[in-house]
Design a protein around this motif. Structure first.
Motif, short mmCIF file in Angstrom:
data_model
loop_
_atom_site.label_atom_id
_atom_site.label_comp_id
_atom_site.label_asym_id
_atom_site.label_seq_id
_atom_site.Cartn_x
_atom_site.Cartn_y
_atom_site.Cartn_z
N ASP B 144 0.83 -1.21 0.00
CA ASP B 144 0.00 0.00 0.00
C ASP B 144 0.86 1.26 0.00
O ASP B 144 0.52 2.27 -0.62
CB ASP B 144 -0.95 0.00 1.21
CG ASP B 144 -0.24 -0.28 2.52
OD1 ASP B 144 0.86 -0.88 2.50
OD2 ASP B 144 -0.76 0.11 3.58
N ARG B 145 2.01 1.22 0.67
CA ARG B 145 2.93 2.37 0.66
C ARG B 145 3.59 2.51 -0.71
O ARG B 145 3.78 3.62 -1.20
CB ARG B 145 4.00 2.19 1.75
CG ARG B 145 3.49 2.36 3.16
CD ARG B 145 4.56 1.98 4.18
NE ARG B 145 5.74 2.84 4.09
CZ ARG B 145 5.95 3.91 4.85
NH1 ARG B 145 5.09 4.24 5.78
NH2 ARG B 145 7.06 4.62 4.71
N GLU B 147 2.34 1.83 -3.53
CA GLU B 147 1.37 2.45 -4.45
C GLU B 147 1.34 3.96 -4.30
O GLU B 147 1.01 4.69 -5.23
CB GLU B 147 -0.03 1.86 -4.20
CG GLU B 147 -0.19 0.48 -4.81
CD GLU B 147 -1.40 -0.27 -4.29
OE1 GLU B 147 -2.21 0.34 -3.53
OE2 GLU B 147 -1.54 -1.46 -4.63
N GLU B 148 1.71 4.44 -3.11
CA GLU B 148 1.74 5.89 -2.87
C GLU B 148 3.14 6.47 -3.09
O GLU B 148 3.41 7.62 -2.71
CB GLU B 148 1.27 6.18 -1.44
CG GLU B 148 -0.21 5.88 -1.24
CD GLU B 148 -0.63 5.94 0.23
OE1 GLU B 148 0.19 6.35 1.07
OE2 GLU B 148 -1.78 5.59 0.49
#
Lengths: 289, 201
Positions: B144-145, B147-148
């Motif tokens: 998830d990190r 993706e950012e």
């Protein structure tokens, strides 16, 4: 290497493996009795249903071992069938239920050809269940003692031996000619299976002697555990072998054979529990300190 | 499409365990569990060598994101999968919770996220709790990190530059240079699992 004994799987999985193998073998052997030894339709129906009931009892423990037993329906989502022995096992077990029940129905309605074909398919699935219980453990590459071709062979032989033991109990109370004949056939087959099991065990431990550190540790754990040496090897294998061999040479010795059968069942369960208990991970150095 | 991997430099790991703290906060791993908690990344303290040449070392471990992942091959429902960037992930909705993958992993990278862990997760993190069903849990390289555009939390917090993360297929990346020169090597090559986490020892 860092050697760590596994603790995730224990009694529940051992109970499942035992009853799964016993159920599959009982169904397969019972159908042989009905199809080849003319034991009559009720014997075929009874042993097939007994086998499926034992398998169901085993599966209950497998479900209880899940983190959340209520998620068990996901087991039917067998997307991993290409490589996972749980997914393949589900298919084999479903086959055992489907063909087992169709065989029972065919036997009940005396549909001869259909019964024969369903019987053979159910036997094949029953055989599959006994072997798959070994392959299930075999797939774990991190536990070298399980990751050996000898394990599925050992579990298959042991499962059929326990199946024979149970059938001897069922047959011990019957005095008709066919039952006597089949009892002695099963008894002889069990003597052969126990002897084979001893040979496979010897090969297994001889292989382990020259194995890597984790295999040696697993073998050492077993050989230094009285439950294995005295409980399984002596009371679960050697004693029933001697008793069954003695009973096979004597008249009116069904009682001795039935007692030996109880020991075989006890040994079969101990074997599975102890093999699981002795699973040792061989982690690369640094992972476990 | 990338092929993400990590290099662990055991020589520069200080043993501060900030990576464990950062990971457990970001991913809400059960640090509260008995017997020292359940972690996606761990630091094991080692004493290597013999007197007088004894060394105390700190050994960081994590899921190896193997290309030939045993956990993935034994998963009955296909819950364990490899995404397009080579990260081994778990679809929690499909996870049966049988533990087969835990037994199949030769790197001790997985654990059970149990019912009591869910309750504690909600107790500690309230509305921000990220785990809502029991499942098997493991490192995700903080997908998830990624993706950012952020690094995994353990890498971002490492003070000794002991964790180097990047694309193994990018020859100009620091990680690819370390791996391609042979300076960093995988753990347990004999297992044929082809890990994407490498070690400088």
């Amino acid at each position: 290497m860092d050697l760590v004994q596994q603790h995730l799987w224990g009694w529940f999985i051992a109970i499942y493996l035992f009853f799964g193998g016993l159920g599959g073998a009982t169904m397969a052997l019972g159908i042989v009795g009905e199809l080849r030894f003319n034991k009559g339709k009720w014997f075929g129906i009874g042993t097939a249903l007994l086998g499926l009931a034992l398998l169901s009892f085993g599966l209950l423990w497998l479900v209880l071992d899940l983190i959340d037993p209520f998620r068990f329906l996901l087991a039917f989502w067998i997307k991993g069938i290409g490589s996972s022995w749980i997914a393949r096992g589900m298919l084999i077990i479903m086959g055992a239920y489907i063909f087992g029940i169709l065989y029972v129905a065919a036997a009940f309605f005396e549909s001869k050809t259909f019964k024969k074909w369903m019987g053979y398919l159910a036997m094949f699935c029953g055989f599959g269940v006994t072997t798959y219980t070994g392959l299930l453990l075999n797939a774990n590459v991190g536990i070298p003692f399980w990751h050996t071709p000898a394990l599925p062979v050992l579990f298959t032989v042991s499962a059929f031996s326990t199946g024979c033991a149970l059938l001897m109990w069922v047959l011990a109370g019957k005095n008709d000619h066919e039952s006597e004949h089949f009892f002695h056939a099963v008894e002889s087959f069990d003597i052969f299976l126990i002897s084979l099991e001893l040979l496979v065990l010897f090969a297994y431990f001889d292989f382990a002697r020259g194995g890597n550190l984790a295999v040696v540790k697993s073998a050492h754990l077993l050989l230094s555990n009285p439950l294995f040496t005295i409980g399984f090897l002596i009371f679960g294998l050697i004693a029933p072998l001697i008793l069954e061999a003695y009973a096979s040479m004597k008249e009116n010795s069904k009682g001795i054979a039935a007692f030996a059968s109880a020991l075989v069942l006890f040994g079969g369960f101990l074997l599975r529990y102890l093999i699981i208990w002795a699973g040792v991970f061989q982690y690369p150095h640094g992972l476990a300190g | 499409m990338a092929r993400y991997g990590m290099v662990m430099n055991v020589k520069t790991c200080l043993g501060c365990k900030a990576c464990m703290a950062a990971c457990s906060q970001w991913n809400q791993t059960p640090f509260w569990a008995e017997d020292g908690g359940k972690w996606r990344t761990r630091i094991t303290e080692l004493e290597d060598g013999e007197f007088p040449e004894v060394q105390r070392r700190f050994f960081p471990t994590i899921c190896m994101h193997c290309e030939n992942a045993g956990c993935q091959s034994v998963c009955p429902t296909g819950a364990t999968y490899t995404n397009k960037d080579g990260i081994v992930l778990i679809d929690y909705d499909l996870c049966l919770g049988c533990g087969y993958c835990i037994e199949a992993c030769p790197y001790d990278a997985r654990y059970e996220y149990e019912k009591e862990d869910l309750e504690k997760d909600e107790f500690y993190f309230g509305e921000d709790a990220r785990h809502h069903q029991v499942h098997i849990d493991k490192c995700t390289f903080c997908v998830d990190r990624l993706e950012e555009g952020q690094e995994p939390s353990c890498v971002a917090t490492c003070v000794g530059h002991a964790r180097i993360f990047g694309d193994l297929d990018d020859p100009n990346s620091e990680i690819a240079k370390l791996v391609n020169t042979g300076e960093a090597k995988p753990l347990g090559e004999y297992l044929a699992t082809k890990p994407k986490v490498y070690y400088i020892k």
